[in-house]
Write a protein that holds these residues in place. Structure first.
Motif, PDB file in Angstrom:
ATOM      1  N   LEU A 166       0.846  -1.189   0.000  1.00 47.89           N
ATOM      2  CA  LEU A 166       0.000   0.000   0.000  1.00 47.89           C
ATOM      3  C   LEU A 166       0.882   1.239   0.000  1.00 47.89           C
ATOM      4  O   LEU A 166       1.748   1.400   0.872  1.00 47.89           O
ATOM      5  N   ASN A 170      -2.238   5.314  -2.398  1.00 50.04           N
ATOM      6  CA  ASN A 170      -3.382   4.466  -2.096  1.00 50.04           C
ATOM      7  C   ASN A 170      -4.107   4.946  -0.848  1.00 50.04           C
ATOM      8  O   ASN A 170      -5.337   5.088  -0.836  1.00 50.04           O
ATOM      9  N   ASN A 174      -7.873   6.887  -0.624  1.00 50.87           N
ATOM     10  CA  ASN A 174      -9.033   6.315   0.054  1.00 50.87           C
ATOM     11  C   ASN A 174      -9.512   7.210   1.194  1.00 50.87           C
ATOM     12  O   ASN A 174     -10.718   7.341   1.433  1.00 50.87           O
ATOM     13  N   THR A 331      -7.582  -2.694  -1.584  1.00 49.73           N
ATOM     14  CA  THR A 331      -8.167  -1.442  -2.070  1.00 49.73           C
ATOM     15  C   THR A 331      -8.125  -0.351  -1.006  1.00 49.73           C
ATOM     16  O   THR A 331      -8.867   0.614  -1.064  1.00 49.73           O
ATOM     17  N   SER A 332      -7.296  -0.523  -0.032  1.00 50.95           N
ATOM     18  CA  SER A 332      -6.903   0.480   0.983  1.00 50.95           C
ATOM     19  C   SER A 332      -7.893   0.897   2.074  1.00 50.95           C
ATOM     20  O   SER A 332      -7.593   1.866   2.766  1.00 50.95           O
ATOM     21  N   ASP A 369      -7.420   4.971  -7.678  1.00 52.06           N
ATOM     22  CA  ASP A 369      -6.131   5.302  -7.059  1.00 52.06           C
ATOM     23  C   ASP A 369      -5.919   4.573  -5.740  1.00 52.06           C
ATOM     24  O   ASP A 369      -4.787   4.497  -5.247  1.00 52.06           O
ATOM     25  N   ASN A 370      -6.984   4.075  -5.158  1.00 52.61           N
ATOM     26  CA  ASN A 370      -6.863   3.355  -3.883  1.00 52.61           C
ATOM     27  C   ASN A 370      -6.508   1.879  -4.073  1.00 52.61           C
ATOM     28  O   ASN A 370      -6.283   1.173  -3.080  1.00 52.61           O
ATOM     29  N   PHE A 372      -4.209  -1.233  -4.842  1.00 46.54           N
ATOM     30  CA  PHE A 372      -2.774  -1.487  -4.615  1.00 46.54           C
ATOM     31  C   PHE A 372      -2.030  -1.809  -5.910  1.00 46.54           C
ATOM     32  O   PHE A 372      -2.633  -2.252  -6.896  1.00 46.54           O
TER      33      PHE A 372
END
Length: 829
Positions: A166, A170, A174, A331-332, A369-370, A372
C-alpha cells in the motif's frame, strides 16, 4: 494532500486537543496532538538509532494503543515501511511475516505470552521510557505518492499470507474518497477503536480518518463487552467501526439484559410496530437502550463481512444508523459504503468517488487510485489478481441494482456448487442457522463427496441442550429444497478459528474436519487452553487434564489468576473476573465459563464517593475534633524524611511496613495536609467481610462503615477478586488520589518485616505510579497485639526517596521496594 507526511504536518497545530485516550481497564490516560506529534518525531529518531534506514521494513505486533500509533507514524517519518501484524496472530505467523519481509526491527508487546526472541526488538510498552530522553529527529523523510508506506499480510482463504503493498497514494486517495462520500467524523466527538489496527478497515476508518478530522480516538486494552459498554457510557463516542460478529455480541448482550427483566417479548413486539417511525422518534422511544451508548452515539460502520439483514434491522429499529460498507485490504480498503442519507439492508452502497466498479460473470472488478500496485515479492500472485486491462479481481460475487448500489453474495472460493449444479451461498444459510435457538454460531462449507459438493453445516452450540438434528430440520424448513443442508458436524472448541475481523477461517475448519471425528480428550499439543495454562503456571502441558484443579494441581496463584484473566479477555473477548476462579475450579469448569460467556455479577464494596470534597472536609473536621487529639494523647510522633515529599506531583503509592492497627493513623498524622486528604488506604477485605456471624458480623460491618467514611479505607482482598481492587485503584489515580498500602498482608508479630506480596508489583506496573517507601516503628509498642487499648509511647514514621519504576517486572518492583523500606529501618539505628 498527496502523502501521509502532509497529513502528519497538520497534527502539531491541534495543540492540546486530545488525540488518544488509552483505557487500560485500570487507568484512563490522555495524549494530546502536540505531544503525539513530538513523540512520533522522537520515535523516528529512535528507529534511526536502532539502524532502521529509509525503505527498511519494521514489524509492529501489538494491541491498539497510542504507542502503536506513535510507532507507526515514527516508521512513516523515518521513510521505512510499516508491517502491522494482527496482535491475535500466533508466534509462528508473526515469525513467518518477519522472515518474508526481512524486517530490520520488531516492535512487540509485553501482553503477548509468546514473543520473538531471535530478532532485534523493542517493547511497545517501553516506548514511554525510551522516548523520554530522546530528541526529535532532525530531518523527516521525504515521500512521493508512489512510495510504499506499509505492507499488510492478508490471512487469505488458503492460509498462505500475501503481502499487500500500500502506497502513500493508495492510503491518501481512500482517505479523501471516504471523507467526500461520508463526511461524518469531526473534531467534536470521540471515536471508539475496537478492531485491530493491523487491519485496513480499522486503520483507515478508525485511525487515519479521525486523525485527518482532528477527532479523539479511544483505545481499550481488551474488547470484553463490559469494557466496550463502559467506554460508550463514559466517553463521548459518536461512531464505531464494527464487524457483524461484534454487532451480534452487543445485540445478544442487550437481549440477555431484557430477558432478565422479562421484557424481551414486549421489546420484540414493539420493534415490529415502530419500524416506520423516524430515527429521531426511535431514539426517544428506545432512550433506555440509547443512553447506554452515550448521548451522542449515532452510527455503526459495518464491514469485514456481510451484515445479515436481520442484524441491520435490529440496530436500525433502535434508532441507530448502520452504514454497511465493502472493501478489501488491496483497495486500501473501502470501495463502497451506504450514505448517511440512505441505508439499505443487504446492500453495501454505491462506489466511492473515484472508484470504478463492474461485474464480470458476477465477480466484482474495480479500478481506482486506492487499488494497490501488487503483492510484495510475489509477481505471480500480482498477475493473477488483475485482468489483462488492469482491473483488480476482488474474488467476491455481487449484484448491482438499477441505482448502481452493490450487494455482495459471497466469496467466489466459498461458493458451494452442488451435484445438481445449484449455486449455494454459505452466508445466506449461516444467517438462517444463527437465528435458531441453541446455535451460538455456525459455519457452512462445501464438502466434496464426489459428483459435486455437499452443503455441510458446522455447529457451535450454546449449551442449552437443543439437539443438532432439530436445528438442521428447522433450518431446512425455511430453505429451498435445492439449497438444503445435507450434513452437519459439531465444533467442540469455545470459538471457531477467526480472522482479525472475526470472520470464520473456513479453510481451517475444513482442515480440522478432514482429520476425522473429534476426540473428546484434547491433547496438549493442539489445545490452546492447555498451552495457555502451562505457560502461566510453568506446568508441563502433558500433565494438564480436564479434571485438573487450577489451584491445587497446577499451582495457580492469585496473581496468576490476573494474568490468566487478561489473556482470556484478549483471546476470547469475554467478561471474566478472577473471582470466578477458586480452589475448586477445574480446567473443564474454566472451559465452560469461556463457552457460556455469561456476564459475572460483581458484588464489590467500593465507595468512590468517599473521595469527594464534602467527605474530605468531613474527615478534616473529624480528625481535628477526635482522631488527632486521641492519637497524640497516646503517641509521641517523630517524622523523618518529610523533605522527600516536598516535590511530589501527581498521585503516588505510599508503601509501609505493618506492625499494628495504629500504622494507618500514624502515617496519616505524619503526612502534610495536602497529601493526607487526597489519600486512600487499602485494607484487608476479609477482615470486614469474612465468614462472620451474629454480633461479630455486625461490629465488623460497622467498622467498615466508619473506616470507609472517616479513614477513606477501601477493601483489598488477599484470596481472590483482586482485579476489582486494581480497577478501583486506577480510578483513584486518575482522580489524583494517593494510595497507602501495607504489602506484607498482615501485622508482623516480632517486628521483623515479612515478605511483600507480589500484588504490589502488579499494582505499581499497571498504575505506573512512583512509590514512596515508609518505615514505621513503635506502633507495636503503643498498641501491641495482645492489648485492645493503647498505651503511651513514641512512634517514628520515616519517608524515603520516591522510587520511579520503568522496565522492571513485578517481582523486581517488589524486591526493590522492600529493600528501600528495609534501608530506612537501618537509618533509624
Amino acid at each position: 494532500m498527496q502523502t501521509l507526511i502532509d497529513l502528519f504536518a497538520t497534527f502539531e497545530t491541534l495543540g492540546a486537543k486530545a488525540a488518544f485516550v488509552n483505557r487500560t481497564g485500570v487507568r484512563r490516560l490522555e495524549l494530546s496532538y502536540a505531544a503525539f506529534h513530538d513523540l512520533a518525531l522522537k520515535m523516528a529518531n529512535l528507529l534511526a538509532q536502532n539502524g532502521v534506514m529509509p525503505g527498511d521494513r519494521v514489524l509492529i505486533w501489538g494491541p491498539n494503543s497510542s504507542w502503536w500509533a506513535i510507532a507507526w507514524w515514527g516508521i512513516i517519518l523515518r521513510g521505512a515501511i510499516a508491517v502491522p501484524v494482527d496482535f491475535m496472530s500466533d508466534l509462528a505467523r508473526a515469525e513467518s511475516i518477519r522472515g518474508l519481509t526481512q524486517a530490520k526491527l520488531v516492535l512487540q508487546s509485553r501482553f503477548k505470552a509468546d514473543r520473538m526472541v531471535a530478532a532485534p526488538s523493542l517493547l511497545l510498552e517501553n516506548l514511554q521510557y525510551l522516548l523520554e530522553e530522546q530528541q526529535p529527529i532532525s530531518e523527516i523523510a521525504t515521500a512521493v505518492p508512489e512510495d510504499t508506506a506499509q505492507l499488510i499480510y492478508t490471512s487469505g482463504t488458503t492460509g498462505n499470507p500475501k503481502g499487500v503493498i500500500l502506497t502513500h497514494k493508495n492510503l491518501v486517495a481512500n482517505l479523501l474518497q471516504i471523507n467526500q462520500q461520508v463526511p461524518i467524523i469531526n473534531a467534536e466527538f470521540s471515536f471508539l477503536s475496537l478492531l485491530p489496527l493491523s487491519h485496513m478497515f480499522e486503520q483507515m476508518g478508525g485511525f487515519l480518518t479521525p486523525l485527518y478530522r482532528g477527532a479523539t480516538i479511544i483505545y481499550l486494552r481488551t474488547l470484553k463487552p463490559s469494557a466496550i459498554m463502559s467506554a460508550l457510557g463514559e466517553e463521548d463516542i459518536y461512531i464505531i467501526m464494527s464487524v457483524p460478529r461484534l454487532m451480534q455480541l452487543l445485540k445478544t448482550g442487550i437481549e440477555q439484559e431484557l430477558a432478565e427483566k422479562h421484557l424481551l417479548t414486549f421489546f420484540q413486539g414493539l420493534t415490529q410496530l415502530t419500524t416506520a417511525l423516524s430515527q429521531g422518534l426511535k431514539r426517544m422511544l428506545y432512550f433506555p437502550i440509547q443512553r447506554k451508548f452515550g448521548r451522542n452515539f449515532t452510527a455503526f460502520v459495518s464491514g469485514g463481512a456481510p451484515l445479515a439483514p436481520d442484524l441491520f434491522r435490529f440496530w436500525s429499529s433502535l434508532g441507530f444508523i448502520v452504514l454497511e460498507g465493502y472493501g478489501l485490504t488491496e483497495t486500501s480498503p473501502v470501495l463502497c459504503v451506504n450514505t448517511m442519507e440512505h441505508q439499505q439492508a443487504g446492500s453495501v452502497g454505491p462506489p466511492l468517488p473515484g472508484v470504478k466498479l463492474k461485474l464480470e460473470e458476477k465477480e466484482v472488478l474495480v479500478q481506482g487510485d486506492n487499488v494497490f500496485p501488487g503483492y510484495y515479492e510475489n509477481e505471480q500472485a500480482t498477475r493473477d489478481a488483475f485482468t489483462a486491462d488492469g482491473w483488480f479481481k476482488t474474488g467476491d460475487l455481487g449484484e448491482l441494482d438499477s441505482a448502481g448500489w452493490l450487494s455482495i453474495k459471497g466469496r467466489e472460493k466459498e461458493l458451494i456448487v452442488t451435484g445438481a449444479g445449484v449455486n449455494v451461498y454459505p452466508d445466506d444459510l449461516e444467517a438462517v442457522l444463527n437465528r435458531i435457538a441453541g446455535v451460538k454460531e455456525s459455519c457452512v462449507i462445501g464438502l466434496n463427496r464426489g459428483g459435486g459438493e455437499e452443503v455441510h453445516a458446522v455447529l457451535l452450540l450454546d449449551g442449552s441442550g437443543v439437539k443438532p438434528e432439530e436445528i438442521i430440520s428447522l433450518a431446512n424448513k425455511s430453505l429451498d429444497t435445492l439449497h438444503q443442508i445435507t450434513g452437519y458436524s459439531l465444533w467442540h472448541e469455545p470459538e471457531f478459528p477467526k480472522t482479525t475481523t472475526l470472520k470464520i477461517r473456513k479453510f481451517a475448519v475444513k482442515e480440522e474436519l478432514a482429520k476425522g471425528p473429534h476426540k473428546e480428550t484434547a491433547t496438549a499439543s493442539n489445545d490452546s487452553l492447555f498451552n495457555l495454562l502451562a505457560r502461566i503456571t510453568k506446568t508441563d502441558a502433558t500433565q494438564i487434564h480436564e479434571e485438573s484443579l487450577l489451584v491445587n494441581d497446577l499451582g495457580l496463584t492469585s496473581i496468576d489468576r490476573l494474568e490468566l484473566v487478561s489473556f482470556l479477555e484478549q483471546e476470547y473477548r469475554l467478561d471474566i473476573e478472577d473471582s470466578q476462579i477458586g480452589p475448586q475450579t477445574r480446567v473443564a469448569d474454566l472451559r465452560q465459563i469461556i463457552a457460556k460467556r455469561e456476564k459475572h455479577a460483581r458484588h464489590d464494596h467500593f465507595r468512590f464517593w468517599t473521595n469527594a470534597g464534602f467527605f474530605r472536609g468531613l474527615r478534616k473536621v473529624w480528625d481535628t475534633l477526635l482522631h488527632d487529639p486521641l492519637f497524640h494523647h497516646f503517641v509521641d510522633l517523630e517524622v523523618q524524611g518529610i523533605e522527600q515529599l516536598e516535590n511530589l506531583n501527581g498521585p503516588v503509592f505510599f508503601v509501609a511496613n505493618h506492625l499494628s492497627y495504629l500504622d494507618q493513623p500514624a502515617v496519616m498524622a505524619a503526612l502534610p495536609s495536602r497529601l493526607r486528604y487526597s489519600c486512600a488506604t487499602a485494607a484487608w477485605e476479609e477482615f470486614f467481610f469474612g465468614d462472620y456471624h451474629g454480633v461479630e458480623q455486625l461490629l465488623r460491618r460497622l467498622s467498615y462503615e466508619y473506616g470507609t467514611v472517616l479513614f477513606n479505607l477501601f477493601p483489598l482482598p488477599q484470596s481472590q477478586g483482586f482485579s476489582g481492587s486494581l480497577a478501583y485503584m486506577g480510578r483513584l489515580a486518575d482522580a489524583g488520589s494517593n494510595i497507602l498500602i501495607f504489602p506484607e498482608g498482615g501485622h508482623s508479630l516480632d517486628g521483623a518485616m515479612q515478605p511483600f506480596q507480589l500484588g504490589l508489583g502488579i499494582m505499581v506496573k499497571e498504575l505506573g505510579l512512583p512509590v514512596v517507601p515508609i518505615k514505621i516503628s513503635g506502633t507495636d509498642r503503643v498498641l501491641p497485639h495482645e492489648l485492645s487499648f493503647p498505651k503511651q509511647g513514641k512512634v517514628t514514621v520515616t519517608f524515603g526517596e520516591p522510587l520511579h519504576f520503568r522496565y522492571e517486572e513485578p517481582t523486581e518492583i517488589v524486591e526493590q521496594t522492600r529493600n528501600a523500606v528495609e534501608k530506612l529501618s537501618m537509618s533509624l539505628h
